[in-house]
Design a protein around this motif. Structure first.
Motif, PDB file in Angstrom:
ATOM      1  N   TYR A   1       0.934  -1.171  -0.120  1.00 25.05           N
ATOM      2  CA  TYR A   1       0.097  -0.018  -0.034  1.00 25.05           C
ATOM      3  C   TYR A   1       0.979   1.091   0.201  1.00 25.05           C
ATOM      4  O   TYR A   1       0.490   2.326  -0.627  1.00 25.05           O
ATOM      5  N   GLY A   2       1.876   1.273   1.007  1.00 24.25           N
ATOM      6  CA  GLY A   2       2.807   2.203   1.048  1.00 24.25           C
ATOM      7  C   GLY A   2       3.662   2.634  -0.206  1.00 24.25           C
ATOM      8  O   GLY A   2       3.356   3.870  -0.962  1.00 24.25           O
ATOM      9  N   THR A   3       4.180   1.668  -0.876  1.00 20.45           N
ATOM     10  CA  THR A   3       4.495   1.807  -2.403  1.00 20.45           C
ATOM     11  C   THR A   3       3.618   2.351  -3.384  1.00 20.45           C
ATOM     12  O   THR A   3       3.880   3.208  -4.039  1.00 20.45           O
TER      13      THR A   3
ATOM     14  N   GLY B   1       3.409   6.296  -5.518  1.00 18.07           N
ATOM     15  CA  GLY B   1       3.457   6.178  -6.814  1.00 18.07           C
ATOM     16  C   GLY B   1       2.207   7.049  -7.096  1.00 18.07           C
ATOM     17  O   GLY B   1       2.208   7.976  -8.029  1.00 18.07           O
ATOM     18  N   VAL B   2       1.097   7.091  -6.296  1.00 13.09           N
ATOM     19  CA  VAL B   2      -0.047   8.025  -6.811  1.00 13.09           C
ATOM     20  C   VAL B   2       0.302   9.473  -6.231  1.00 13.09           C
ATOM     21  O   VAL B   2      -0.090  10.467  -7.096  1.00 13.09           O
ATOM     22  N   ALA B   3       0.935   9.616  -5.125  1.00 13.96           N
ATOM     23  CA  ALA B   3       1.557  10.944  -4.832  1.00 13.96           C
ATOM     24  C   ALA B   3       2.468  11.587  -6.025  1.00 13.96           C
ATOM     25  O   ALA B   3       2.353  12.692  -6.217  1.00 13.96           O
ATOM     26  N   GLY B   4       3.062  10.611  -6.407  1.00  8.73           N
ATOM     27  CA  GLY B   4       4.191  11.127  -7.543  1.00  8.73           C
ATOM     28  C   GLY B   4       3.424  11.696  -8.732  1.00  8.73           C
ATOM     29  O   GLY B   4       3.901  12.599  -9.272  1.00  8.73           O
TER      30      GLY B   4
ATOM     31  N   ARG C   1     -18.279   3.185   5.034  1.00  8.45           N
ATOM     32  CA  ARG C   1     -17.293   4.362   4.685  1.00  8.45           C
ATOM     33  C   ARG C   1     -16.096   4.003   5.101  1.00  8.45           C
ATOM     34  O   ARG C   1     -15.883   4.167   6.356  1.00  8.45           O
ATOM     35  N   VAL C   2     -14.941   3.942   4.170  1.00  6.69           N
ATOM     36  CA  VAL C   2     -13.570   3.655   4.576  1.00  6.69           C
ATOM     37  C   VAL C   2     -12.845   4.794   4.149  1.00  6.69           C
ATOM     38  O   VAL C   2     -12.781   5.384   3.190  1.00  6.69           O
ATOM     39  N   TYR C   3     -11.970   5.533   5.267  1.00  4.69           N
ATOM     40  CA  TYR C   3     -11.248   6.431   4.980  1.00  4.69           C
ATOM     41  C   TYR C   3      -9.749   6.145   5.107  1.00  4.69           C
ATOM     42  O   TYR C   3      -9.487   5.336   6.085  1.00  4.69           O
ATOM     43  N   MET C   4      -8.936   6.417   4.066  1.00  2.00           N
ATOM     44  CA  MET C   4      -7.434   5.947   4.131  1.00  2.00           C
ATOM     45  C   MET C   4      -6.875   7.201   3.592  1.00  2.00           C
ATOM     46  O   MET C   4      -6.767   7.347   2.499  1.00  2.00           O
ATOM     47  N   ALA C   5      -6.178   7.739   4.606  1.00  2.00           N
ATOM     48  CA  ALA C   5      -5.397   9.046   4.311  1.00  2.00           C
ATOM     49  C   ALA C   5      -3.827   8.475   4.052  1.00  2.00           C
ATOM     50  O   ALA C   5      -3.253   7.494   4.667  1.00  2.00           O
ATOM     51  N   CYS C   6      -3.090   9.149   3.181  1.00  2.00           N
ATOM     52  CA  CYS C   6      -1.548   8.877   2.866  1.00  2.00           C
ATOM     53  C   CYS C   6      -0.986  10.467   3.103  1.00  2.00           C
ATOM     54  O   CYS C   6      -1.339  11.318   1.957  1.00  2.00           O
ATOM     55  N   PHE C   7      -0.065  10.353   3.796  1.00  2.00           N
ATOM     56  CA  PHE C   7       0.532  11.647   4.067  1.00  2.00           C
ATOM     57  C   PHE C   7       1.928  11.334   3.428  1.00  2.00           C
ATOM     58  O   PHE C   7       2.912  10.819   3.898  1.00  2.00           O
ATOM     59  N   CYS C   8       2.133  11.938   2.314  1.00  4.13           N
ATOM     60  CA  CYS C   8       3.399  11.847   1.355  1.00  4.13           C
ATOM     61  C   CYS C   8       4.234  13.196   1.541  1.00  4.13           C
ATOM     62  O   CYS C   8       4.074  14.220   0.738  1.00  4.13           O
ATOM     63  N   ASP C   9       4.698  13.181   2.444  1.00  4.66           N
ATOM     64  CA  ASP C   9       5.749  14.578   2.846  1.00  4.66           C
ATOM     65  C   ASP C   9       7.165  14.391   2.455  1.00  4.66           C
ATOM     66  O   ASP C   9       7.592  13.463   2.372  1.00  4.66           O
ATOM     67  N   ALA C  10       7.618  15.504   2.230  1.00  3.94           N
ATOM     68  CA  ALA C  10       8.989  15.670   1.862  1.00  3.94           C
ATOM     69  C   ALA C  10       9.885  15.263   3.136  1.00  3.94           C
ATOM     70  O   ALA C  10       9.113  15.334   4.243  1.00  3.94           O
TER      71      ALA C  10
END
Length: 153
Positions: free
Chosen positions: A16-18, A22-25, A107-116
């Motif tokens: 999931y992290g990988t 990819g989505v963030a990029g 309802r499912v919430y999944m946040a992804c924090f893609c910080d520098a």
């Protein structure tokens, strides 16, 4: 007490992290193009990509973000750092998620924090030069720098 053992995350979390990175990029590439910059120009700048609807503050009141009505929609909440480097063209928004109002629909919430990686960085962040100064000093669109450059600690 014996030595502490380090827990390994399940492989699905690593996958999931990988995928999330990819989505963030991909999202940062599109945001770069929206600013008229080359696709990779915003690489390394943080963004937050929640995968479900939320609410945002607009004009002092909370409004629904309408992505639930758009199949496959992805909402990208721009953070303060992206507002700074875009010289205010992307705005950081106060947002929140409400509890599920329906008893019939999960309802499912999944946040992804893609910080520098700002914790170990001494990099200076400021408005991107191409957005504030162009040939003849006109900023390409007449924009002056709205923010000063800062380090993030």
């Amino acid at each position: 007490m014996g030595p502490r053992r380090r827990c390994r995350p399940p492989s699905v979390l690593l996958e999931y992290g990988t995928a999330a990175r990819g989505v963030a990029g991909w999202a940062l590439g599109l945001l770069s193009e929206a600013l008229g910059l080359e696709r990779g120009r915003l690489a390394g700048v943080g963004t937050r990509t929640p995968t479900a609807a939320c609410r945002a503050r607009l004009g002092g009141r909370w409004v629904d973000v309408p992505c639930r009505r758009l199949a496959g929609a992805l909402v990208v909440n721009v953070g303060d750092l992206l507002e700074l480097v875009s010289n205010g063209r992307f705005r950081s928004v106060e947002h929140r998620v409400l509890a599920n109002r329906s008893r019939d629909t999960a309802r499912v919430y999944m946040a992804c924090f893609c910080d520098a990686d700002v914790a170990r960085s001494t990099r200076l962040y400021g408005p991107i030069a191409e957005l504030t100064s162009g040939p003849g000093g006109d900023g390409g669109c007449g924009a002056r720098a709205l923010y000063r450059s800062v380090t993030v600690t």
